[in-house]
Scaffold this active site. Sequence first.
Site, PDB file in Angstrom:
ATOM      1  N   GLU A   1       0.792  -1.231   0.000  1.00  0.00           N
ATOM      2  CA  GLU A   1       0.000   0.000   0.000  1.00  0.00           C
ATOM      3  C   GLU A   1       0.825   1.281   0.000  1.00  0.00           C
ATOM      4  O   GLU A   1       0.284   2.366  -0.224  1.00  0.00           O
ATOM      5  CB  GLU A   1      -1.000   0.018   1.169  1.00  0.00           C
ATOM      6  CG  GLU A   1      -0.412  -0.128   2.537  1.00  0.00           C
ATOM      7  CD  GLU A   1      -0.525  -1.543   3.081  1.00  0.00           C
ATOM      8  OE1 GLU A   1      -0.806  -1.686   4.279  1.00  0.00           O
ATOM      9  OE2 GLU A   1      -0.318  -2.499   2.309  1.00  0.00           O
ATOM     10  N   ASN A   2       2.131   1.187   0.243  1.00  0.00           N
ATOM     11  CA  ASN A   2       2.955   2.393   0.157  1.00  0.00           C
ATOM     12  C   ASN A   2       3.359   2.725  -1.272  1.00  0.00           C
ATOM     13  O   ASN A   2       4.068   3.701  -1.503  1.00  0.00           O
ATOM     14  CB  ASN A   2       4.200   2.268   1.042  1.00  0.00           C
ATOM     15  CG  ASN A   2       5.083   1.097   0.649  1.00  0.00           C
ATOM     16  OD1 ASN A   2       4.602  -0.016   0.471  1.00  0.00           O
ATOM     17  ND2 ASN A   2       6.376   1.324   0.532  1.00  0.00           N
TER      18      ASN A   2
END
Length: 520
Positions: free
Chosen positions: A344-345
Amino acid sequence: MAALTLLSSRLRLCASAYRSGGAWSQGCAGYFSTSTRRHTKFYTDAVEAVKDIPNGATVLVGGFGLCGIPENLIGALLKTGVKELTAVSNNAGVDNFGLGLLLQSKQIKRMISSYVGENAEFERQYLAGELEVELTPQGTLAERIRAGGAGVPAFYTSTGYGTLVQEGGSPIKYNKDGSIAIASKPREVREFNGQHFILEEAIRGDFALVKAWKADQAGNVTFRKSARNFNLPMCKAAETTVVEVEEIVDIGSFAPEDIHIPKIYVHRLVKGEKYEKRIERLSVRKEEDVKTRSGKLGDNVRERIIKRAALEFEDGMYANLGIGIPLLASNFISPNMTVHLQSENGILGLGPYPLQNEVDADLINAGKETVTVLPGASYFSSDESFAMIRGGHVNLTMLGAMQVSKYGDLANWMIPGKLVKGMGGAMDLVSSAKTKVVVTMEHSAKGNAHKIMEKCTLPLTGKQCVNRIITEKAVFDVDSKKGLTLIELWEGLTVDDIKKSTGCDFAVSPKLIPMQQVTT
């Protein structure tokens, strides 16, 4: 044709004047605005670039963990001594680096973030009532910032419905005695196509402090690998954006299609004096490392769960894996199968841990560990990442839990007054009805306390969102209306054993089978 030739000539003259730092010619002014407000201002000193940030300002601070943080600009704020800041950032670094330094110096009044993480001082100040903390789901935070930059005042999202985010009452500030001094407000709820959504308001900052890789002399900016994260949307969402870079290059060094942030968003630029680029979790592999598959199958609890979880992967699947057991399960993906791992980064196509000589501080996963990527991988910003997640483009999310209810409610982000890690991206990851949600966890907590129960007693991460539960004892399918069905049972255990260690009733599948394990 003559007019086009004249225009082309004047454009070349304007570009030449811009590169040389000269003023726009009168001929240029006939075609372009002469307003200097559109020009990026360059600084040689980070303190000079931020010295006008006033007490009480709202400051957006880029980065994810320690990756892509504006080290020099944070250091400059320490020198200016500005106070009472509202800092908007995914997290607050660590105790002695990143925003953690501004927490230690008591320059921050309120944090708007998704994750407390391993910053002990952050957690201590929050629980002691010294710091206001507005915990916000990571994807919602990214979208609130994106919306602020795009002129969208508010939006609806399914993330957080049925949780304290929607209901209100989440502690923003504690009193000294542990009671709640300031609580979050409820969100407006609307229904679209049979699904509930909550209203979230955009975030705009007075200033944004952004870390990029390179900028050209026009003010165009590029990022490197996973260091773009929150930096990219924050660039667009402040009245004044200050960008620090590692290198400033000539105009024309970037192909126009390779520019990540156009100059229109960049108000101030400074070349960072020095960079430590600390790594929060250095994770490496050795040349001779192979997938750890030694030992008898199921010879310990953790391995047993991992080897069952690995059977959830399917060829061609896009998956997001939480830290711990879910990520370890990826070690057992069949070599005949392709699974695209999303972080998700801002990564799609995660690879294994790097060799020592491959370690790169600009390349980490959502657990802040150093990683590599596979051929065909891509990097993107946090708002783009959660568009994939919230939009249902990720097929599988696998994560841990503190509690799961009979009907699939999930709790995994806080124990009020005691443990506050924040929800991170978990609320977003379980918010899409198109994504299969698999929980991996030990069957019971310390003291044999139930983790699978009639109703969760801890604040929820998601409501009726879990599809399957995998423990060291059993595998359950979850139906949001009918409840749990036992489908697999570890060899040597009986259904009665599972009933004793489970805090709610469940059905037993007529096709109950022994708990499966990936073959080695």
